[in-house]
Design an enzyme around this catalytic site. Structure first.
Site, PDB file in Angstrom:
ATOM      1  N   GLY A  13       0.784  -1.233   0.000  1.00 14.04           N
ATOM      2  CA  GLY A  13       0.000   0.000   0.000  1.00 14.04           C
ATOM      3  C   GLY A  13       0.820   1.289   0.000  1.00 14.04           C
ATOM      4  N   ASN A  83       3.863   5.267   9.207  1.00 18.56           N
ATOM      5  CA  ASN A  83       2.783   5.052   8.231  1.00 18.56           C
ATOM      6  C   ASN A  83       1.803   3.960   8.642  1.00 18.56           C
ATOM      7  OD1 ASN A  83       1.611   5.044   5.318  1.00 18.56           O
ATOM      8  ND2 ASN A  83       2.307   2.948   5.647  1.00 18.56           N
ATOM      9  N   TYR A 149     -11.548   5.343  13.994  1.00 21.31           N
ATOM     10  CA  TYR A 149     -10.470   5.632  13.030  1.00 21.31           C
ATOM     11  C   TYR A 149     -10.271   7.147  12.911  1.00 21.31           C
ATOM     12  CZ  TYR A 149      -7.951   5.725   8.556  1.00 21.31           C
ATOM     13  OH  TYR A 149      -7.022   5.959   7.558  1.00 21.31           O
ATOM     14  N   LYS A 153      -6.986   9.624  13.768  1.00 23.63           N
ATOM     15  CA  LYS A 153      -6.316  10.466  12.768  1.00 23.63           C
ATOM     16  C   LYS A 153      -6.340  11.950  13.170  1.00 23.63           C
ATOM     17  CE  LYS A 153      -4.989   7.033  10.250  1.00 23.63           C
ATOM     18  NZ  LYS A 153      -3.549   6.682  10.204  1.00 23.63           N
ATOM     19  N   GLY A 180      -6.568  11.046   0.920  1.00 19.87           N
ATOM     20  CA  GLY A 180      -8.022  10.935   0.764  1.00 19.87           C
ATOM     21  C   GLY A 180      -8.438   9.493   0.552  1.00 19.87           C
ATOM     22  N   ILE A 181      -8.827   9.160  -0.678  1.00 20.18           N
ATOM     23  CA  ILE A 181      -9.300   7.808  -1.000  1.00 20.18           C
ATOM     24  C   ILE A 181      -8.200   7.114  -1.805  1.00 20.18           C
ATOM     25  CG2 ILE A 181     -11.189   6.467  -2.025  1.00 20.18           C
ATOM     26  CD1 ILE A 181     -12.098   8.479   0.161  1.00 20.18           C
ATOM     27  N   VAL A 182      -7.335   6.420  -1.093  1.00 12.87           N
ATOM     28  CA  VAL A 182      -6.189   5.783  -1.758  1.00 12.87           C
ATOM     29  C   VAL A 182      -6.539   4.334  -2.072  1.00 12.87           C
ATOM     30  CG1 VAL A 182      -3.700   5.448  -1.695  1.00 12.87           C
ATOM     31  CG2 VAL A 182      -4.740   7.244  -0.294  1.00 12.87           C
ATOM     32  N   THR A 184      -5.925   1.119  -2.024  1.00 13.10           N
ATOM     33  CA  THR A 184      -5.090   0.075  -1.419  1.00 13.10           C
ATOM     34  C   THR A 184      -6.005  -0.988  -0.824  1.00 13.10           C
ATOM     35  OG1 THR A 184      -5.113   1.060   0.780  1.00 13.10           O
ATOM     36  CG2 THR A 184      -3.381   1.823  -0.717  1.00 13.10           C
TER      37      THR A 184
HETATM   38  P1  NAI Z   1      -2.857  -1.103   4.110  1.00 10.03           P
HETATM   39  O1  NAI Z   1      -3.814  -1.829   4.987  1.00 10.03           O
HETATM   40  O2  NAI Z   1      -2.863  -1.379   2.653  1.00 10.03           O
HETATM   41  O3  NAI Z   1      -1.365  -1.357   4.644  1.00 10.03           O
HETATM   42  C1  NAI Z   1      -1.050  -1.182   5.996  1.00 10.03           C
HETATM   43  C2  NAI Z   1       0.246  -1.908   6.307  1.00 10.03           C
HETATM   44  O4  NAI Z   1       0.503  -1.691   7.709  1.00 10.03           O
HETATM   45  C3  NAI Z   1       0.161  -3.426   6.108  1.00 10.03           C
HETATM   46  O5  NAI Z   1       1.310  -3.876   5.415  1.00 10.03           O
HETATM   47  C4  NAI Z   1       0.100  -4.000   7.526  1.00 10.03           C
HETATM   48  O6  NAI Z   1       0.733  -5.265   7.652  1.00 10.03           O
HETATM   49  C5  NAI Z   1       0.857  -2.937   8.299  1.00 10.03           C
HETATM   50  N1  NAI Z   1       0.487  -2.921   9.729  1.00 10.03           N
HETATM   51  C6  NAI Z   1      -0.758  -2.977  10.270  1.00 10.03           C
HETATM   52  N2  NAI Z   1      -0.674  -2.963  11.605  1.00 10.03           N
HETATM   53  C7  NAI Z   1       0.659  -2.882  11.919  1.00 10.03           C
HETATM   54  C8  NAI Z   1       1.361  -2.846  13.128  1.00 10.03           C
HETATM   55  N3  NAI Z   1       0.754  -2.909  14.329  1.00 10.03           N
HETATM   56  N4  NAI Z   1       2.717  -2.752  13.081  1.00 10.03           N
HETATM   57  C9  NAI Z   1       3.350  -2.730  11.893  1.00 10.03           C
HETATM   58  N5  NAI Z   1       2.741  -2.776  10.701  1.00 10.03           N
HETATM   59  C10 NAI Z   1       1.400  -2.859  10.725  1.00 10.03           C
HETATM   60  O7  NAI Z   1      -3.080   0.454   4.404  1.00 10.03           O
HETATM   61  P2  NAI Z   1      -2.770   1.746   3.517  1.00 10.03           P
HETATM   62  O8  NAI Z   1      -3.971   2.095   2.759  1.00 10.03           O
HETATM   63  O9  NAI Z   1      -1.493   1.560   2.813  1.00 10.03           O
HETATM   64  O10 NAI Z   1      -2.622   2.847   4.673  1.00 10.03           O
HETATM   65  C11 NAI Z   1      -1.363   3.266   5.200  1.00 10.03           C
HETATM   66  C12 NAI Z   1      -1.595   4.433   6.146  1.00 10.03           C
HETATM   67  O11 NAI Z   1      -2.254   5.492   5.467  1.00 10.03           O
HETATM   68  C13 NAI Z   1      -2.489   4.078   7.340  1.00 10.03           C
HETATM   69  O12 NAI Z   1      -2.028   4.760   8.486  1.00 10.03           O
HETATM   70  C14 NAI Z   1      -3.844   4.600   6.918  1.00 10.03           C
HETATM   71  O13 NAI Z   1      -4.671   4.886   8.010  1.00 10.03           O
HETATM   72  C15 NAI Z   1      -3.448   5.850   6.157  1.00 10.03           C
HETATM   73  N6  NAI Z   1      -4.458   6.310   5.215  1.00 10.03           N
HETATM   74  C16 NAI Z   1      -4.945   5.481   4.226  1.00 10.03           C
HETATM   75  C17 NAI Z   1      -5.914   5.941   3.356  1.00 10.03           C
HETATM   76  C18 NAI Z   1      -6.489   5.094   2.265  1.00 10.03           C
HETATM   77  O14 NAI Z   1      -7.424   5.555   1.605  1.00 10.03           O
HETATM   78  N7  NAI Z   1      -5.984   3.878   2.011  1.00 10.03           N
HETATM   79  C19 NAI Z   1      -6.429   7.318   3.455  1.00 10.03           C
HETATM   80  C20 NAI Z   1      -5.852   8.088   4.523  1.00 10.03           C
HETATM   81  C21 NAI Z   1      -4.903   7.590   5.355  1.00 10.03           C
END
Ligand code: NAI
Length: 252
Positions: A13, A83, A149, A153, A180-182, A184
């Site tokens: 992601g 992240n 959530y 944030k 925003g809306i990524v 992943t």
């Molecule tokens: P994702 O779910 O695709 O990837 C998250 C990664 O974090 C995974 O590889 C997972 O194994 C790892 N992870 C989860 N819990 C963990 C822990 N306790 N320790 C270490 N690693 C851990 O998520 P994504 O979409 O890549 O999101 C990344 C960040 O961006 C997050 O903080 C999320 O809240 C934030 N975000 C995402 C958005 C979206 O639309 N996808 C929008 C805004 C913020």
């Protein structure tokens, strides 16, 4: 001398996108994730001496151990990207205490531990450094069914502002990014659960959200990584305490 960054949650992601971009910028990246296999695969693929590590950001010892291992391997640290994060879907009234605790532990305590461990290392080095953490547009505006959530944030923005004030004297800058809306796996999960709750087809919730983006498309990890690249670069040295929205112009 090559700069060294840790990116947590970089096994997939947005974190993976950030790790890729930082390598393109010339940094070596410690790709850290609870999914150690993914972390190692990403590190091998992006190169520039990048290395995969296990971390559970909700565990203080794990976070401090990570920094120790990275410094033992690379000799120093320049950038930490907090992240890693998780999402939960459901109404506030249905939220179970253990689920609330879990998201707080990963999304807020994880950021706190990261700030504490990286700042201690930066102070020891006497070099200053950069701490960059994941917030969200849900940290600027409450979204239905994303209560805990959203709360985490908003909290990341608060921690970022306070850490920036407290660490400025040590030449440590602390900033955040609010995507925003990524597109992943996190959004796949959110969309699937929304489909169940609203009894709509898979993809409908995601599309409704994409329709609210002024630029007319979903966000990519690379869109987020371009901002983090700037926040990790000396070009942003005079910016601290900010959480910058990168969302393609979502109209709430
Ligand atoms: P994702 O779910 O695709 O990837 C998250 C990664 O974090 C995974 O590889 C997972 O194994 C790892 N992870 C989860 N819990 C963990 C822990 N306790 N320790 C270490 N690693 C851990 O998520 P994504 O979409 O890549 O999101 C990344 C960040 O961006 C997050 O903080 C999320 O809240 C934030 N975000 C995402 C958005 C979206 O639309 N996808 C929008 C805004 C913020």
């Amino acid at each position: 001398m090559t700069r060294i960054a840790i990116v947590t949650g970089a096994g997939q992601g947005i974190g993976e996108g950030i790790a890729r971009q930082l390598v393109q910028d010339g940094l070596s990246v410690a790709v850290a994730d609870m999914n150690e296999k993914n972390a190692r695969n990403v590190a091998d693929e992006i190169g520039n001496n990048s290395k995969g590590y296990y971390v559970d950001v909700s565990d203080k010892k794990s976070v401090f151990d990570l920094i120790d291992h990275v410094v033992a391997d690379f000799g120093k640290l320049d950038v930490l990207v907090n992240n890693a994060g998780i999402a939960q879907i459901g109404t506030l009234l249905d939220t179970k205490e253990e689920d609330f605790d879990k998201i707080m532990n990963v999304n807020i305590k994880g950021v706190l531990f990261g700030i504490q461990a990286a700042a201690a290392q930066f102070k020891k080095q006497g070099t200053g450094g950069k701490i960059i953490s994941a917030s969200s547009i849900a940290g600027h505006q409450g979204f239905e069914l994303l209560g805990p959530y959203s709360a985490t944030k908003f909290a990341v923005r608060g921690l970022t502002q306070v850490a920036a004030q407290e660490l400025a004297k040590d030449k440590i800058t602390v900033n955040g990014y609010a995507p925003g809306i990524v597109l992943t796996k996190m959004w796949d999960q959110i969309d699937a659960e929304m489909a169940k709750i609203y009894n709509v087809p898979i993809g409908a919730s995601l599309q409704k959200n994409i329709d609210s983006i002024a630029l007319g498309r979903g966000e990519t990890p690379a869109d987020v990584a371009n901002l983090v690249s700037f926040l990790a670069d000396p070009k942003s040295d005079y910016i601290t305490g900010q959480t910058i929205i990168v969302d393609g112009g979502i109209q709430f």
